[in-house]
Design an enzyme around this catalytic site. Structure first.
Site, mmCIF file in Angstrom:
data_model
loop_
_atom_site.group_PDB
_atom_site.id
_atom_site.type_symbol
_atom_site.label_atom_id
_atom_site.label_comp_id
_atom_site.label_asym_id
_atom_site.label_seq_id
_atom_site.Cartn_x
_atom_site.Cartn_y
_atom_site.Cartn_z
ATOM 1 N N ASP A 273 -10.906 5.671 6.012
ATOM 2 C CA ASP A 273 -10.682 5.185 4.831
ATOM 3 C C ASP A 273 -11.457 3.864 4.425
ATOM 4 O O ASP A 273 -10.795 2.891 4.050
ATOM 5 C CB ASP A 273 -9.231 4.962 4.993
ATOM 6 C CG ASP A 273 -8.343 4.557 3.457
ATOM 7 O OD1 ASP A 273 -9.200 5.105 2.318
ATOM 8 O OD2 ASP A 273 -7.551 3.986 3.282
ATOM 9 N N ALA B 297 3.067 0.723 3.536
ATOM 10 C CA ALA B 297 3.642 -0.470 4.006
ATOM 11 C C ALA B 297 3.474 -1.731 3.113
ATOM 12 O O ALA B 297 2.682 -1.518 2.018
ATOM 13 C CB ALA B 297 2.963 -1.000 5.119
ATOM 14 N N GLY C 65 0.893 -1.278 -0.095
ATOM 15 C CA GLY C 65 -0.020 -0.063 -0.025
ATOM 16 C C GLY C 65 0.966 1.320 0.078
ATOM 17 O O GLY C 65 2.108 1.090 -0.220
#
Length: 662
Positions: free
Chosen positions: A136, A25, A22
């Site tokens: 999110d 990470a 992502g």
């Protein structure tokens, strides 16, 4: 730092293949050596490991998620620091994320979309109760577990209400296609913001696309602020109006006009579900029987007129003198006496009365034995019953406690189990959808996995019993689900010839991919010197492995014109030709600084990159030993234009005009 498969993180977690990456990470499949289980390890990416702001956000994700304990939230097991990077250890889910399900299956059935949305809302509700807003919410952050349940993950940009100062004012964090209007403006983010994102996910499940997309993220975010969404029924006309109303209210631009909390939105979806499947969400009053004149109100019965009478009207009472009842009674007594006498004379006796005992929940044979032991005849019948195990007595007809005569027949009803039902055909379906279909039909589901080169990961390869056959309700249907192509370890084919490398790769179920050459004097031409993927990496069977093989080092001639030229010019010419240049000096009749010899000689073919040595004249030998009193070895004079510091006429520090010394 970059972690590689096989490395041990935290002296406990052995990393396997990378599952994904992502913005902050990378996530690896790992094996927990202490608890002998598979886990997912999220490692902060290198560019951010030294950034305090990103490290703090990463730590906050671990703290936030670790404090949430809910069946619809991915569990966090551990966190730590290793080799200057930070990691989180989480529950590993092998299933797809919701985005993959939407891509393969959308538009989803309305009831399925409602169920999925309510599971997401259940997770968010648990977070909101801890004053934690996800910020999110998107299908990529919702995983599908093996049992079909959804689990929300990635609280990486969530923040606690009490920690609002950790995000700079006006900052926008999230994914543009799922941002709430207030989040896109950098305003206050609340639980209503998460509800907006769930509304977009619900829209996407029902239509197969998000309401706002196209262009750069900033443009998409501005659409969230100002553009009304296209009604989902214009994209997918089969969407029920009651469900569309819920979606559009969830996407209201102002937080005050949309659902403010996860439970509020979930209740609205409950009502929509009730309207869609006809189950009803509230208790309804049944209409009274009658024609169109019925009003639905409780009515009072009309009063009964006349006197209450039992049986036919009594006959006229005969005159007192004509009453005959004494004669009738006498006749009945005489007849009874005759009957009793006949019974005794014929030797008959009255049948024994038997009370039927309770036999429910006894094994069928035991119940039958109990009844026959009382002198009763038993007619055993098998009855479908989903609540009582097959072979167990349900009861008798007449029921327990009834008095019958010895020798009478009693019906004994025995459970045959739940009966049979048609097994849905789910071969080729996605695992979650197949599981739900089978459970809805009354079957239990057991899942096994199998690698397949032909069937995509997560798709049902086969089922037992097969679809469209009959099987007992409640029985187990076994699904074989594809894990995609089988993974194999890439063998080490370095330092092998090309034919040998190809044979070893094919023996491992892999293929030799691209072959490129690289000049290398350390290996024989044709020897593999590098490979991609590297040794021990696990890849799908059939994957191609590219290799680089050594090629013979090409030769080039030493340029002509080196001898007799200025040392500086000679060095530049040799370097430009691809040689490494070294030099030594010697006295000669040539002027100082002139090349008097080159080794290898001019025109000699040597390998590109080889070392060429030039010998530079120090001028005529004067018989003076410049190094006397030191090493005893003559020290050549510097080339013309250079001082004793080799600075080409500049001072000891390399500065100053030519010829000037300090």
């Amino acid at each position: 730092m970059t972690f590689e498969p096989g490395e041990l993180v935290g002296d406990r977690y052995e990393l396997g293949r990378q599952l994904g990456a992502g913005g902050m990470a990378r996530v690896y499949l790992a094996y927990d050596r202490l608890l002998s289980r598979e886990v997912a390890v999220k490692v902060l990416s290198e560019p951010y490991a030294s950034d305090p702001q990103f490290v703090e956000r990463f730590r906050r994700e671990a703290s936030a998620a670790a404090g949430l304990n809910h069946p619809n939230i991915v569990a966090v097991y551990d966190r730590g620091e290793a080799d200057g990077s930070y990691y989180i250890v989480m529950e590993y889910l092998s299933g797809p994320d919701l985005k993959q399900v939407i891509r393969r299956r959308a538009p989803l059935p309305p009831l399925t979309a409602i169920d999925y949305a309510q599971q997401i809302l259940a997770a968010l509700g648990a977070a909101h109760r801890r004053d934690l807003v996800h910020r999110d919410v998107k299908p990529q952050n919702v995983m599908v577990a093996e049992d079909g349940h959804l689990k929300v993950t990635d609280f990486g940009i969530a923040r606690a209400g009490a920690e609002a100062d950790m995000t700079e004012a006006g900052s926008v964090i999230g994914t543009a296609q799922y941002l709430s209007p207030e989040q896109a403006r950098g305003g206050e983010v609340t639980s209503a913001s998460d509800c907006y994102a769930v509304g977009i996910v619900l829209y996407e499940m029902l239509t197969g696309r998000v309401p706002f997309d196209g262009g750069p993220p900033v443009a998409v975010a501005m659409k969230q602020v100002s553009d009304p969404p296209q009604p989902p029924s214009e994209i997918e006309p089969s969407i029920p109006a009651v469900l569309e109303d819920v979606v559009l209210r969830a996407l209201a631009k102002r937080p005050s006009e949309r659902y403010r909390t996860a439970p509020e939105l979930s209740r609205a979806l409950d009502e929509a579900r009730a309207a869609i499947d006809g189950s009803g969400g509230t208790t309804r009053v049944m209409p009274i029987a009658g024609g169109t004149g019925d009003t639905g109100r409780t009515r009072v019965m009309d009063p009964v007129t006349g006197t209450t009478r039992v049986g036919p009207p009594p006959p006229e009472e005969p005159p007192r003198g004509r009453r005959r009842w004494p004669a009738v009674v006498a006749a009945l007594v005489l007849l009874a006496a005759i009957a009793i006498g006949a019974f005794v004379l014929l030797g008959g006796d009255e049948a024994t009365a038997v009370t039927i005992p309770p036999v429910a929940n006894q094994p069928a044979q035991q119940a039958a034995d109990t009844l026959t032991g009382l002198g009763l005849q038993v007619d055993q019948r098998t009855v479908t019953n989903a609540d009582i195990e097959a072979g167990i007595a349900i009861g008798t007809v007449p029921g327990a406690g009834t008095e019958v005569r010895e020798g009478d027949t009693v019906v004994l009803n025995v459970s045959g189990g739940p009966g049979d039902a048609t097994v849905p055909d789910v071969e080729g379906d996605e695992r979650t959808a197949a599981t739900r279909a089978l459970r809805a039909a009354g079957f239990q589901v057991q899942v096994t996995t199998e690698a397949s080169d032909d069937v995509a990961s997560g798709i049902v390869i086969s089922q037992d019993p097969r679809g469209e056959t009959q099987a007992p309700v409640g029985s187990v249907v076994t699904l074989v689900v594809s894990t995609g192509p089988e993974e194999v370890a890439v063998p080490d084919v370095r330092q092998q010839g090309l034919d040998s490398a190809r044979a070893e790769l094919e023996a491992a179920g892999l293929a030799l991919g691209g072959v490129s050459e690289e000049e290398n004097g350390d290996f024989a031409p044709g020897t593999v010197i590098r490979q991609d993927p590297g040794p021990t990496v696990r890849v799908a069977r059939g994957t191609s492995v590219s290799v680089v093989v050594a090629a013979a080092v090409s030769t080039i001639p030493v340029p002509n014109g080196i001898v007799g030229s200025n040392a500086t010019d000679a060095s530049a010419k040799l370097s430009a030709a691809g040689f490494t240049v070294t030099s030594d000096t010697a006295a000669s009749d040539e002027p100082e600084g002139v090349v008097i010899a080159v080794t290898p000689g001019e025109g000699t073919d040597v390998a590109r990159g080889s070392t060429v040595t030039i010998t530079v004249s120090t001028g005529p030998d004067t018989g003076v030993d410049p190094g006397a009193g030191t090493t005893g070895t003559p020290v050549p004079a510097p080339p013309p234009g250079s001082d004793e510091n080799g600075a080409n006429g500049r001072g000891p520090d390399g500065t100053g005009p030519p010829g000037q010394r300090r």
